[in-house]
Design a protein around this motif. Structure first.
Motif, PDB file in Angstrom:
ATOM      1  N   ALA A 184       6.316 -43.284 -31.014  1.00 29.44           N
ATOM      2  CA  ALA A 184       7.373 -43.980 -31.755  1.00 29.44           C
ATOM      3  C   ALA A 184       7.171 -43.820 -33.260  1.00 29.44           C
ATOM      4  CB  ALA A 184       7.420 -45.459 -31.378  1.00 29.44           C
ATOM      5  N   GLN A 185       5.944 -43.955 -33.719  1.00 26.86           N
ATOM      6  CA  GLN A 185       5.666 -43.800 -35.143  1.00 26.86           C
ATOM      7  C   GLN A 185       5.894 -42.358 -35.595  1.00 26.86           C
ATOM      8  OE1 GLN A 185       1.708 -45.429 -34.757  1.00 26.86           O
ATOM      9  NE2 GLN A 185       2.261 -47.218 -36.011  1.00 26.86           N
ATOM     10  N   ALA A 186       5.548 -41.389 -34.745  1.00 30.57           N
ATOM     11  CA  ALA A 186       5.767 -39.981 -35.081  1.00 30.57           C
ATOM     12  C   ALA A 186       7.257 -39.673 -35.159  1.00 30.57           C
ATOM     13  CB  ALA A 186       5.085 -39.078 -34.052  1.00 30.57           C
ATOM     14  N   GLY A 187       8.032 -40.206 -34.221  1.00 32.62           N
ATOM     15  CA  GLY A 187       9.486 -40.020 -34.263  1.00 32.62           C
ATOM     16  C   GLY A 187      10.101 -40.659 -35.494  1.00 32.62           C
ATOM     17  N   LYS A 188       9.645 -41.843 -35.831  1.00 36.11           N
ATOM     18  CA  LYS A 188      10.137 -42.534 -37.029  1.00 36.11           C
ATOM     19  C   LYS A 188       9.762 -41.750 -38.283  1.00 36.11           C
ATOM     20  CE  LYS A 188      10.137 -47.067 -39.209  1.00 36.11           C
ATOM     21  NZ  LYS A 188       9.674 -48.458 -39.108  1.00 36.11           N
TER      22      LYS A 188
END
Length: 108
Positions: A56-60
């Motif tokens: 999720a953090q990588a996508g964000k």
């Protein structure tokens, strides 16, 4: 502030330490953090791993980099990835998982 630089500072790393963890050069980290270039998909995954980011953090992070990239968008595989993720209405977590899967399979 550039999202990668913000994450690096939050992790209490200097650019040299992040570059080493990501298997990159300090010059490349500088170029990404100053907005001179966007990271390749493989560098994005290496940075996400070096910063211990979740999918999720990588996508964000990918979306944040594109949002601030201006004229660099047309030149980047990252632009294509975020465009696909947005078109498919993928969550940040699924977008992060997609980029990691692409790199794992050698499709940059």
């Amino acid at each position: 502030m550039n999202p990668i630089k913000s994450l690096r500072l939050a992790a209490d790393l200097n650019a040299t330490e992040l570059a080493k963890r990501a298997g990159s050069s300090q010059g490349t980290i500088w170029k990404v953090e100053t907005g001179y270039r966007l990271p390749s998909l493989s560098l994005l995954v290496s940075l996400a791993d070096a910063l211990n980011l979740t999918n999720a953090q990588a996508g964000k992070l990918a979306r944040a980099l594109i949002a601030e990239s201006g004229a660099l968008k047309a030149e980047s595989g990252l632009t294509v990835l975020v465009g696909i993720a947005d078109e498919m209405k993928l969550t940040d977590s699924r977008a992060g998982k997609l980029v990691r899967a692409l790199i794992k399979n050698g499709d940059e």
